[in-house]
Design a protein around this motif. Structure first.
Motif, PDB file in Angstrom:
ATOM      1  N   SER A 223       0.818  -1.223   0.000  1.00  0.00           N
ATOM      2  CA  SER A 223       0.000   0.000   0.000  1.00  0.00           C
ATOM      3  C   SER A 223       0.850   1.270   0.000  1.00  0.00           C
ATOM      4  O   SER A 223       0.292   2.366  -0.081  1.00  0.00           O
ATOM      5  CB  SER A 223      -0.988   0.002   1.172  1.00  0.00           C
ATOM      6  N   ASP A 224       2.157   1.149   0.049  1.00  0.00           N
ATOM      7  CA  ASP A 224       2.990   2.351  -0.137  1.00  0.00           C
ATOM      8  C   ASP A 224       2.752   2.957  -1.522  1.00  0.00           C
ATOM      9  O   ASP A 224       3.013   4.146  -1.742  1.00  0.00           O
ATOM     10  CB  ASP A 224       4.475   2.033   0.065  1.00  0.00           C
ATOM     11  N   GLU A 225       2.212   2.141  -2.423  1.00  0.00           N
ATOM     12  CA  GLU A 225       1.782   2.658  -3.732  1.00  0.00           C
ATOM     13  C   GLU A 225       0.804   3.826  -3.567  1.00  0.00           C
ATOM     14  O   GLU A 225       0.792   4.753  -4.381  1.00  0.00           O
ATOM     15  CB  GLU A 225       1.088   1.518  -4.500  1.00  0.00           C
ATOM     16  N   LEU A 226      -0.016   3.772  -2.511  1.00  0.00           N
ATOM     17  CA  LEU A 226      -1.064   4.782  -2.315  1.00  0.00           C
ATOM     18  C   LEU A 226      -0.537   6.061  -1.671  1.00  0.00           C
ATOM     19  O   LEU A 226      -1.275   7.033  -1.533  1.00  0.00           O
ATOM     20  CB  LEU A 226      -2.200   4.210  -1.463  1.00  0.00           C
ATOM     21  N   VAL A 227       0.700   6.035  -1.227  1.00  0.00           N
ATOM     22  CA  VAL A 227       1.285   7.250  -0.630  1.00  0.00           C
ATOM     23  C   VAL A 227       2.542   7.625  -1.421  1.00  0.00           C
ATOM     24  O   VAL A 227       3.568   8.000  -0.841  1.00  0.00           O
ATOM     25  CB  VAL A 227       1.583   7.081   0.883  1.00  0.00           C
ATOM     26  N   GLY A 228       2.438   7.518  -2.737  1.00  0.00           N
ATOM     27  CA  GLY A 228       3.503   7.998  -3.617  1.00  0.00           C
ATOM     28  C   GLY A 228       4.802   7.228  -3.517  1.00  0.00           C
ATOM     29  O   GLY A 228       5.875   7.795  -3.715  1.00  0.00           O
ATOM     30  N   TRP A 229       4.706   5.934  -3.231  1.00  0.00           N
ATOM     31  CA  TRP A 229       5.903   5.081  -3.128  1.00  0.00           C
ATOM     32  C   TRP A 229       6.938   5.653  -2.160  1.00  0.00           C
ATOM     33  O   TRP A 229       8.120   5.780  -2.465  1.00  0.00           O
ATOM     34  CB  TRP A 229       6.522   4.806  -4.510  1.00  0.00           C
ATOM     35  N   ILE A 230       6.432   6.031  -0.992  1.00  0.00           N
ATOM     36  CA  ILE A 230       7.325   6.406   0.112  1.00  0.00           C
ATOM     37  C   ILE A 230       7.145   5.327   1.183  1.00  0.00           C
ATOM     38  O   ILE A 230       6.031   4.937   1.510  1.00  0.00           O
ATOM     39  CB  ILE A 230       6.970   7.803   0.650  1.00  0.00           C
ATOM     40  N   ALA A 231       8.269   4.824   1.703  1.00  0.00           N
ATOM     41  CA  ALA A 231       8.218   3.739   2.685  1.00  0.00           C
ATOM     42  C   ALA A 231       7.856   4.273   4.068  1.00  0.00           C
ATOM     43  O   ALA A 231       7.895   5.485   4.318  1.00  0.00           O
ATOM     44  CB  ALA A 231       9.557   3.016   2.717  1.00  0.00           C
ATOM     45  N   GLU A 232       7.510   3.363   4.956  1.00  0.00           N
ATOM     46  CA  GLU A 232       7.051   3.711   6.307  1.00  0.00           C
ATOM     47  C   GLU A 232       7.974   4.716   6.997  1.00  0.00           C
ATOM     48  O   GLU A 232       7.521   5.602   7.708  1.00  0.00           O
ATOM     49  CB  GLU A 232       6.943   2.422   7.139  1.00  0.00           C
ATOM     50  N   LEU A 233       9.282   4.565   6.800  1.00  0.00           N
ATOM     51  CA  LEU A 233      10.221   5.429   7.513  1.00  0.00           C
ATOM     52  C   LEU A 233      10.565   6.709   6.751  1.00  0.00           C
ATOM     53  O   LEU A 233      11.459   7.449   7.152  1.00  0.00           O
ATOM     54  CB  LEU A 233      11.491   4.648   7.868  1.00  0.00           C
ATOM     55  N   GLY A 234       9.846   6.974   5.660  1.00  0.00           N
ATOM     56  CA  GLY A 234      10.015   8.261   4.983  1.00  0.00           C
ATOM     57  C   GLY A 234      11.010   8.261   3.838  1.00  0.00           C
ATOM     58  O   GLY A 234      11.275   9.316   3.259  1.00  0.00           O
ATOM     59  N   TYR A 235      11.546   7.086   3.516  1.00  0.00           N
ATOM     60  CA  TYR A 235      12.472   7.004   2.385  1.00  0.00           C
ATOM     61  C   TYR A 235      11.713   6.716   1.092  1.00  0.00           C
ATOM     62  O   TYR A 235      10.696   6.029   1.113  1.00  0.00           O
ATOM     63  CB  TYR A 235      13.509   5.886   2.614  1.00  0.00           C
ATOM     64  N   ASP A 236      12.250   7.197  -0.034  1.00  0.00           N
ATOM     65  CA  ASP A 236      11.662   6.839  -1.320  1.00  0.00           C
ATOM     66  C   ASP A 236      11.879   5.354  -1.564  1.00  0.00           C
ATOM     67  O   ASP A 236      12.880   4.781  -1.140  1.00  0.00           O
ATOM     68  CB  ASP A 236      12.296   7.677  -2.440  1.00  0.00           C
ATOM     69  N   LYS A 237      10.919   4.747  -2.242  1.00  0.00           N
ATOM     70  CA  LYS A 237      10.917   3.298  -2.391  1.00  0.00           C
ATOM     71  C   LYS A 237      10.901   2.974  -3.878  1.00  0.00           C
ATOM     72  O   LYS A 237      10.229   3.647  -4.651  1.00  0.00           O
ATOM     73  CB  LYS A 237       9.628   2.779  -1.750  1.00  0.00           C
ATOM     74  N   ASP A 238      11.610   1.944  -4.256  1.00  0.00           N
ATOM     75  CA  ASP A 238      11.616   1.535  -5.654  1.00  0.00           C
ATOM     76  C   ASP A 238      10.546   0.467  -5.855  1.00  0.00           C
ATOM     77  O   ASP A 238      10.691  -0.657  -5.382  1.00  0.00           O
ATOM     78  CB  ASP A 238      13.004   0.977  -6.008  1.00  0.00           C
TER      79      ASP A 238
END
Lengths: 379, 379
Positions: A223-238
């Protein structure tokens, strides 16, 4: 490891001592901070130069250690869940009241800056009454390396104590009303990881709001897809690094798994240094519905969908992770502000977690306050 | 209007007669199809050339009309909700059984091709047991032009009978298990539109699955964002046309509002002709969680998030809207296939809707089957 940078950066905080069973952790602490590192908690608590203690030990040790620290006259910051049973949480809260010391339960995602900003907007009444919160989070929590007790609900493991505690904190903070009842289904879908790994819950609040909380720690969908691919700890996610935790876990023996998990603690050289996250932490997709607006939380700010216009209110990126927690705790210790996430708050969140599990077992609504009442009737 | 193209295109269907109170509708029908248009239902049902009747009238008329048609020996396709009370739904279902005629309740989004494809994948067992469904939909339903009865729950109005009926159909179809219980909060947030306009529900199923259903018809946030900005009926949507329904409604008197709504019916020249939607219809954001995969539905196909890989399974765009409904109904009439969405299906979905409202009023779980049992005990 995640809270240390904020502790180090706060000029009001001096790291004056530590307790750890692991020699490598003690040696690194003494080196890094020029302060004593003890091999017993009592020795730490005996130190007169220590005003406040941060307890970041396994959940099942929290109660004994927090109570000892409070009785020794220290303020206490204890990680969530504050303990593994409701009775222990109540004992900690009582110990804080008896000692007249500050007790803060955190970090949790209830402290995240976007949550606090949204909570303030809701509380302002600008958009009318808060009616509904929709919160969902799909993660690979159950497939990350775990110590055995993290997969044992009786020892504070499973997603309810460690993850619902976050989601409940977030939702309680946003709604700002006492919880009336919890109806939930929590389940174990994977017999090789024997704990509740997913739940869905309907939470009702005293002034009439309702919240839907859904969490899957078995998730294949992220579901990080729904928050602009940002991970729980605030890092950008691939988004292309699909299913990594599950793939890695499949190659580990149980001993390897414990070692993989231990590599994420203080004193282990492999742990990355302080690369700050560019965005705020978050706990999944969250919408707060008020009479005249819906607010959508993101790690970068708040989307405000109003009657005629929508607006994005950016929130300045975090200076340091978990700064909000240290601010609230230190502010409490110095008598500058009354902590929100105090012992009573942590106890109420824990009562919601227990209610969630109880509701699932009994197939009925469970009122967290009734669990607390039953507790106080016991001798 | 939305189902007509599929009816016209099906070579097994001839439009052999119609009944409407409005003269302009009767005249246009006679012109367009060269078949009689009656001003009483009885006249239509008396016609020996009519085998099957499609009932697309206001909800509160369904029961009387469907029962009359079944007793006259016609197969019946009736729009959801099949009636406005559970007792009436049961009477319709009994009438179909007594007459030995086909009864299909639809269209509903349970017929959407992506829902049916996902349901088949789940039922195949390829990904293990189905554990959880997460469904949410945020629309401006309550702000679109409405006839008064559409805002009166006692007459089948409000979002539970008209919108939860869709979401429940979808979720029941995906899970494929009987519903055990419904716990819900349904509420009216806007005193000027006096009906339940939003709900959140926790639904449990007999084999252990659970579903979270959330719907806001007061939404400012538009969850079509989560399905690639495709609108409910399968058309591409411009995200920049924010809040149009609410803005327009603010300029209408109540008489204007009724007229605006009536403009969307057959025989009114303003109604757009058959511009086919490029994508399938949908009912918001839907994730089905199984042991070894999560499935995310979209109007273009299914995203399958498996243990090691993710995959997108496209579904061919719809030839015509609601073709699936006509296929199921005509297939039933011709004895080719047994309809899924038959009278019993519609009755069970209605029982879930009533359970949803009852649960909200009584603050407890309500079992749809118990509502049906109570019904059959009555004289």
């Amino acid at each position: 490891m995640l809270t240390l940078p904020a502790l180090k950066a706060d000029s009001r905080v001096a790291l004056a001592g530590a307790f750890d069973l692991r020699r490598e952790a003690r040696e690194r602490f003494a080196d890094e901070f020029g302060a004593p590192a003890f091999d017993t908690l009592d020795a730490l608590l005996y130190s007169p130069v220590i005003d406040a203690v941060y307890i970041a030990t396994p959940h099942e040790l929290h109660a004994e250690q927090a109570i000892a620290a409070l009785r020794a006259g220290k303020h206490v910051l204890v990680e969530k869940p504050m303990a593994t049973t409701l009775a222990d949480c109540a004992r900690i809260e009582r110990a804080a009241a008896d000692a007249g010391k500050v007790l803060v339960v955190g970090p949790s995602h209830g402290f995240d800056a976007p949550v606090q900003a949204a909570a303030q907007l809701v509380a302002s009444g600008r958009f009318g009454a808060v009616r509904m919160v929709t919160a969902l989070n799909f993660t690979d929590f159950m497939f990350r390396p775990r110590r055995p007790e993290e997969l044992d609900s009786a020892r504070g493991g499973g997603v309810v104590y460690s993850q619902a505690a976050h989601q409940i904190d977030v939702v309680r903070r946003l709604v700002g009303q006492p919880v009336s009842s919890v109806r939930a289904v929590a389940a174990n879908w994977d017999s090789s990881r024997p704990s509740e790994g997913a739940y869905t819950a309907l939470v009702t609040f005293e002034a009439g709001a309702a919240a839907s909380l859904t969490y899957s720690g078995y998730a294949h969908y992220d579901s990080d897809e729904l928050v602009g691919w940002i991970a729980e700890l605030g890092y950008d996610k691939d988004p292309d690094r699909y299913g990594e935790a599950r793939k890695r876990l499949a190659t580990l023996s149980s001993q390897d798994e414990i070692e993989a998990k231990l590599k994420r603690t203080y004193g282990v050289p492999a742990v990355a240094a302080d690369t700050p996250a560019p965005h705020h932490e978050h706990f999944g997709f969250i919408i707060v519905s008020c009479d005249r607006a819906d607010l959508k939380l993101s790690p970068k700010g708040l989307s405000i969908y109003g009657d005629t216009e929508r607006d994005f209110q950016p929130i300045e990126p975090p200076a340091l992770p978990r700064k909000e927690v240290i601010d609230e705790f230190v502010g409490g210790c110095l008598g500058i502000r009354r902590p929100i996430h105090d012992g009573r708050w942590g106890l109420d969140t824990m009562a919601c977690c227990v209610a969630l599990l109880e509701s699932s077992r009994r197939n009925t609504d469970v009122a967290p306050n009734q669990l607390l009442d039953t507790l106080s009737e016991k001798p």
